[in-house]
Scaffold this motif. Structure first.
Motif, PDB file in Angstrom:
ATOM      1  N   ARG A 209     -41.920  13.118   6.105  1.00  0.00           N
ATOM      2  CA  ARG A 209     -43.216  12.533   5.798  1.00  0.00           C
ATOM      3  C   ARG A 209     -44.350  13.537   5.916  1.00  0.00           C
ATOM      4  O   ARG A 209     -44.309  14.453   6.747  1.00  0.00           O
ATOM      5  CB  ARG A 209     -43.494  11.351   6.727  1.00  0.00           C
ATOM      6  N   PRO A 218     -48.786   9.256   9.500  1.00  0.00           N
ATOM      7  CA  PRO A 218     -48.284   9.390   8.126  1.00  0.00           C
ATOM      8  C   PRO A 218     -49.324   8.923   7.108  1.00  0.00           C
ATOM      9  O   PRO A 218     -50.196   8.101   7.416  1.00  0.00           O
ATOM     10  CB  PRO A 218     -47.037   8.498   8.112  1.00  0.00           C
ATOM     11  N   ASP A 336     -41.752   6.993   0.091  1.00  0.00           N
ATOM     12  CA  ASP A 336     -40.577   6.298   0.617  1.00  0.00           C
ATOM     13  C   ASP A 336     -40.719   4.796   0.396  1.00  0.00           C
ATOM     14  O   ASP A 336     -41.664   4.326  -0.278  1.00  0.00           O
ATOM     15  CB  ASP A 336     -40.369   6.633   2.096  1.00  0.00           C
ATOM     16  N   TYR A 340     -45.215   5.584   2.033  1.00  0.00           N
ATOM     17  CA  TYR A 340     -45.741   6.810   2.638  1.00  0.00           C
ATOM     18  C   TYR A 340     -45.300   8.029   1.820  1.00  0.00           C
ATOM     19  O   TYR A 340     -44.193   8.051   1.251  1.00  0.00           O
ATOM     20  CB  TYR A 340     -45.241   6.957   4.079  1.00  0.00           C
ATOM     21  N   VAL A 342     -43.754  11.486   1.112  1.00  0.00           N
ATOM     22  CA  VAL A 342     -42.675  12.280   1.715  1.00  0.00           C
ATOM     23  C   VAL A 342     -42.353  13.441   0.786  1.00  0.00           C
ATOM     24  O   VAL A 342     -42.667  13.415  -0.410  1.00  0.00           O
ATOM     25  CB  VAL A 342     -41.410  11.423   1.954  1.00  0.00           C
TER      26      VAL A 342
END
Length: 369
Positions: A209, A218, A336, A340, A342
């Protein structure tokens, strides 16, 4: 004996010298007559050959100990482990560093002391008066200097006591050993395997992340607005400590920007590296490695404050101004299941400034897709 000479080597006339002294007495700027040089007293080594030979042996001994210390330096460098420590009262010091410092320091000290002893006790000892002359050298001056150099060689006694010259050459030559060995301490040989494991890689991997660089919170793609720039780090950086954390931070630092997708150029090969106009780039300038985050929203340009290299983040990080020679490395990103941001993978090229062994064939260039 005091030897008063002109620059051409001729003796100064005593009458002229006396007249010059009288002139200074009459001159109100010089109320006190020039007393001239003090009486010259010979040294013991000037009148006693045994004392001179003894001084020569002392100098040669000092020079002769230098190769021993140089060899000791090399032995300590390879034989003493870096994990060994010695205690001096309240001090707790590394044994290897102490040994290297003592051997190298004593070697240099002995050469210096030996040279001083040579000059004080064995070189010719007489006083001279050398009058100032113009900067341009005449042929006579050149010949005079050559004669003086020849005379200096004779006065040093090196032709009569060759052991001095041989021992000095041996001492200076031996000092090359610690110097050569010390080059190994500049760092390990940058082999391809070592580079791949260190400067050519970061801790970015698939699924890591993107987090704020201070709070490590995050970052959700939906929370970023157009024109925004965020300084960020990989989430796994917080698991490191000490030197490892600082080293990885220096390589893995990133910036995240969101731009209007209709106002930027995204190559076909990087269409899946961004999320709705959100792109991620290395924060480390490709010139000399300065951290950069001076963001100009309208032009999509990122300016390095050190030497003004300017990168176009709206066109794959290409250099538009300044000394940087490579585009800013871009980190492929996605989201994801929770939305968030990543990493899709690690950086595809090494981050930071160039180095000799670096392969630049994969760097992005204008026109690449």
């Amino acid at each position: 004996m005091t030897d008063l000479t002109h620059r051409d080597g001729n003796d100064v006339d005593d009458g002229a010298q006396h007249a010059a002294e009288l002139d200074t007495v009459k001159d109100p700027r010089y109320p006190v007559a020039d007393p001239g040089p003090e009486e010259h007293l010979p040294r013991l080594t000037d009148v006693d050959d045994k004392a001179a030979d003894r001084a020569a042996r002392q100098v040669a001994t000092m020079f002769g100990l230098v190769p021993v210390l140089a060899i000791g330096f090399v032995v300590i460098y390879f034989a003493v482990p870096t994990s060994m420590f010695v205690d001096f009262g309240p001090l707790h010091a590394n044994a290897k560093n102490i040994g290297l410092g003592l051997t190298a320091g004593m070697a240099l000290l002995l050469i210096g002391v030996g040279a001083v002893q040579w000059g004080r006790q064995l070189m010719d000892d007489h006083e001279m008066v050398d009058y100032r002359h113009g900067a341009a050298s005449t042929e006579e001056d050149v010949q005079y200097v050559l004669r003086e150099l020849e005379a200096g060689t004779d006065e040093s006694g090196i032709r009569r006591r060759k052991i001095l010259g041989y021992s000095l050459l041996g001492a200076l030559g031996a000092l090359a050993l610690p110097l050569i060995v010390s080059f190994a301490d500049l760092g390990p040989k940058p082999t391809k395997r070592l580079r791949a494991a260190t400067i050519e890689t970061t801790i970015w991997k698939e699924g890591i992340r993107l987090c704020h660089d201070v709070t490590f919170e995050p970052i959700k793609a939906s929370e970023m607005v157009i024109g925004q720039l965020v300084n960020a780090q990989p989430e796994n950086l917080k698991d490191l400590e000490g030197t490892d954390e600082l080293t990885q931070r220096a390589k893995a630092s990133i910036i995240i920007v969101r731009m209007d997708p209709n106002s930027i150029k995204i190559p076909a090969s990087r269409q899946d590296w961004q999320v709705g106009g959100i792109l991620c780039y290395s924060k480390i300038c490709t010139h000399v490695g300065c951290p950069i985050s001076l963001w100009e929203q309208q032009t999509h340009h990122l300016l390095c404050p050190c030497h003004q290299s300017t990168f176009d983040l709206g066109n794959s990080g290409l250099v538009v101004f300044g000394p940087a020679a490579r585009a800013l490395p871009q980190l492929p990103i996605t989201t994801d299941a929770e939305g968030y941001l990543v990493a899709r993978s690690g950086f595809t090229v090494p981050v930071g400034p160039s180095f000799f062994e670096r392969n630049s064939t994969h760097d992005f260039k204008e026109g690449d897709n």
